[in-house]
Design a protein around this motif. Structure first.
Motif, short mmCIF file in Angstrom:
data_model
loop_
_atom_site.label_atom_id
_atom_site.label_comp_id
_atom_site.label_asym_id
_atom_site.label_seq_id
_atom_site.Cartn_x
_atom_site.Cartn_y
_atom_site.Cartn_z
N SER A 30 -4.48 -5.83 99.50
CA SER A 30 -5.88 -6.17 99.09
C SER A 30 -6.86 -5.40 99.57
O SER A 30 -6.94 -4.46 100.52
CB SER A 30 -6.28 -7.70 99.67
N ALA A 31 -7.77 -4.98 98.64
CA ALA A 31 -9.06 -4.03 99.13
C ALA A 31 -9.41 -4.93 100.48
O ALA A 31 -9.82 -3.95 101.69
CB ALA A 31 -10.27 -3.89 98.21
N ARG A 32 -9.22 -6.02 100.78
CA ARG A 32 -10.27 -5.83 102.49
C ARG A 32 -9.30 -5.91 103.45
O ARG A 32 -9.33 -5.15 104.33
CB ARG A 32 -9.59 -7.99 102.46
N SER A 33 -7.58 -5.55 103.13
CA SER A 33 -6.54 -4.86 103.87
C SER A 33 -6.97 -3.65 104.43
O SER A 33 -6.96 -2.91 105.66
CB SER A 33 -5.27 -5.00 103.63
N VAL A 34 -7.05 -3.09 103.54
CA VAL A 34 -8.03 -1.27 103.49
C VAL A 34 -9.01 -1.26 104.47
O VAL A 34 -9.25 -0.59 105.58
CB VAL A 34 -8.19 -0.64 102.16
#
Length: 240
Positions: free
Chosen positions: A212-216
């Motif tokens: 997910s973008a959140r993990s990045v």
């Protein structure tokens, strides 16, 4: 708050990862300098940061325009005498659609903003970074910048821009490290583009195993929060 006192410049901050990083860092105390091709887009995100309790400044910056890049750096310098973190996030995506089908103008703009723009904005802001006691340059490259990667559906011009970013950050890391500047690169594959600020448990079930973008965003936060003797040069991610 975890990033109180940090001064962070983010390119391509009008949406997606740039927006998420700005809001995430801003609400934890960082003062953020946001650029986007549209001043309105940057200001909208700046207002979100302020609403979350952070300090934010909005600027217009077209990374494909050398004069626009210079004006952005000069404007940041008028507001602050130093920058702690530069996040090179701005880079237009170009979908494949066939190598010959993309217009010459779209190809040129993709390479100019992603490759040349990243070099120029780093050069322009480096004097402000070297005045910081904790300077970091973070570049969101993409798996398209990895040697031999062919899994993305991106156009060849996007691959060219990201490969240029990878080569640039590799040599920059070697040359700036003696000055105390950490150069941190991230190589995420095409990821599930849900809202990076959505809570993990609110993500669609079918996206649970995809990056997910959140993990990045969390990887960036983790890297810049490390003590200065801890240098995380690169993040590579498995393709789902």
């Amino acid at each position: 708050m975890g990033f109180t006192g940090y001064r962070v410049a983010v390119t391509g901050a009008g949406r997606g990862l740039g927006r998420a990083l700005a809001i995430s860092l801003g609400r934890e105390g960082a003062e953020v300098f946001l650029s986007a091709r549209s001043f309105g887009a940057a200001e909208t995100v700046a207002q979100e940061v302020r609403h979350a309790g952070g300090r934010a400044h909005a600027f217009e910056c077209d990374l494909a325009d050398t004069e626009s890049v210079r004006e952005f750096a000069e404007a940041v310098g008028e507001v602050s005498d130093s920058v702690d973190v530069l996040v090179n996030n701005g880079a237009p995506y170009l979908d494949s659609g066939g190598f010959l089908e993309a217009s010459d103008e779209d190809i040129a703009a993709t390479v100019a903003a992603g490759a040349t723009g990243t070099v120029l904005v780093t050069k322009a802001l480096l004097p402000l970074l070297t005045r910081s006691a904790r300077p970091d340059i973070v570049t969101l490259i993409s798996g398209c910048g990895e040697y031999g990667n062919h899994r993305s559906t991106a156009h060849e011009a996007f691959y060219a821009a990201k490969s240029a970013q990878a080569g640039f950050t590799e040599v920059l890391s070697k040359r700036l490290r003696p000055q105390g500047v950490r150069v941190i690169s991230l190589y995420p594959p095409d990821f599930d583009d849900v809202d990076p600020l959505t809570a993990e448990w609110e993500r669609p079930r079918e996206a649970a195993d995809a990056l997910s973008a959140r993990s990045v965003v969390d990887c960036v936060r983790f890297a810049i929060a490390q003590p200065r003797d801890c240098f995380i040069k690169s993040f590579y991610f498995e393709q789902a």
